[in-house]
Scaffold this motif. Structure first.
Motif, PDB file in Angstrom:
ATOM      1  N   UNK A  53       0.825  -1.203   0.000  1.00  0.00           N
ATOM      2  CA  UNK A  53       0.000   0.000   0.000  1.00  0.00           C
ATOM      3  C   UNK A  53       0.864   1.260   0.000  1.00  0.00           C
ATOM      4  N   UNK A  54       1.939   1.273   0.780  1.00  0.00           N
ATOM      5  CA  UNK A  54       2.768   2.473   0.849  1.00  0.00           C
ATOM      6  C   UNK A  54       3.512   2.714  -0.474  1.00  0.00           C
ATOM      7  N   UNK A  55       3.860   1.646  -1.203  1.00  0.00           N
ATOM      8  CA  UNK A  55       4.513   1.829  -2.500  1.00  0.00           C
ATOM      9  C   UNK A  55       3.581   2.534  -3.466  1.00  0.00           C
ATOM     10  N   UNK A  56       2.323   2.177  -3.415  1.00  0.00           N
ATOM     11  CA  UNK A  56       1.333   2.820  -4.285  1.00  0.00           C
ATOM     12  C   UNK A  56       1.176   4.293  -3.921  1.00  0.00           C
ATOM     13  N   UNK A  57       1.192   4.605  -2.643  1.00  0.00           N
ATOM     14  CA  UNK A  57       1.080   5.989  -2.194  1.00  0.00           C
ATOM     15  C   UNK A  57       2.285   6.801  -2.646  1.00  0.00           C
ATOM     16  N   UNK A  58       3.484   6.245  -2.506  1.00  0.00           N
ATOM     17  CA  UNK A  58       4.698   6.947  -2.931  1.00  0.00           C
ATOM     18  C   UNK A  58       4.676   7.170  -4.445  1.00  0.00           C
ATOM     19  N   UNK A  59       4.248   6.169  -5.191  1.00  0.00           N
ATOM     20  CA  UNK A  59       4.168   6.312  -6.654  1.00  0.00           C
ATOM     21  C   UNK A  59       3.153   7.386  -7.040  1.00  0.00           C
ATOM     22  N   UNK A  60       2.037   7.450  -6.324  1.00  0.00           N
ATOM     23  CA  UNK A  60       1.036   8.469  -6.635  1.00  0.00           C
ATOM     24  C   UNK A  60       1.567   9.864  -6.328  1.00  0.00           C
ATOM     25  N   UNK A  61       2.379  10.010  -5.268  1.00  0.00           N
ATOM     26  CA  UNK A  61       2.990  11.310  -4.986  1.00  0.00           C
ATOM     27  C   UNK A  61       3.963  11.709  -6.087  1.00  0.00           C
ATOM     28  N   UNK A  62       4.684  10.745  -6.647  1.00  0.00           N
ATOM     29  CA  UNK A  62       5.596  11.045  -7.751  1.00  0.00           C
ATOM     30  C   UNK A  62       4.823  11.549  -8.964  1.00  0.00           C
ATOM     31  N   UNK A  63       3.716  10.880  -9.280  1.00  0.00           N
ATOM     32  CA  UNK A  63       2.898  11.292 -10.428  1.00  0.00           C
ATOM     33  C   UNK A  63       2.304  12.675 -10.180  1.00  0.00           C
ATOM     34  N   UNK A  64       1.813  12.923  -8.953  1.00  0.00           N
ATOM     35  CA  UNK A  64       1.242  14.223  -8.612  1.00  0.00           C
ATOM     36  C   UNK A  64       2.311  15.314  -8.702  1.00  0.00           C
ATOM     37  N   UNK A  65       3.513  15.033  -8.239  1.00  0.00           N
ATOM     38  CA  UNK A  65       4.596  16.005  -8.313  1.00  0.00           C
ATOM     39  C   UNK A  65       4.960  16.352  -9.744  1.00  0.00           C
ATOM     40  N   UNK A  66       4.997  15.348 -10.620  1.00  0.00           N
ATOM     41  CA  UNK A  66       5.292  15.615 -12.027  1.00  0.00           C
ATOM     42  C   UNK A  66       4.200  16.463 -12.655  1.00  0.00           C
ATOM     43  N   UNK A  67       2.953  16.200 -12.290  1.00  0.00           N
ATOM     44  CA  UNK A  67       1.843  16.992 -12.823  1.00  0.00           C
ATOM     45  C   UNK A  67       1.918  18.437 -12.359  1.00  0.00           C
ATOM     46  N   UNK A  68       2.206  18.641 -11.093  1.00  0.00           N
ATOM     47  CA  UNK A  68       2.305  20.000 -10.567  1.00  0.00           C
ATOM     48  C   UNK A  68       3.505  20.730 -11.177  1.00  0.00           C
TER      49      UNK A  68
END
Length: 42
Positions: free
Chosen positions: A1-16
């Motif tokens: 679960x935490x790997x998915x959360x970290x990956x989603x933060x990476x995607x969100x950071x790239x979008x921002x």
């Protein structure tokens, strides 16, 4: 679960980051056009 959360933060950071870059380019274009075509001073 935490790997998915970290990956989603990476995607969100790239979008921002992408949004920030586009806004910076847009601002630079507006400033550049303002210098090329200055407003008439009355």
């Amino acid at each position: 679960m935490s790997e998915l959360l970290i990956e989603s933060f990476k995607v969100m950071g790239m979008g921002m980051l992408g949004i920030f870059v586009v806004v910076a380019i847009f601002y630079g274009t507006i400033v550049g056009l303002g210098k090329v075509f200055p407003a008439d001073k009355e």
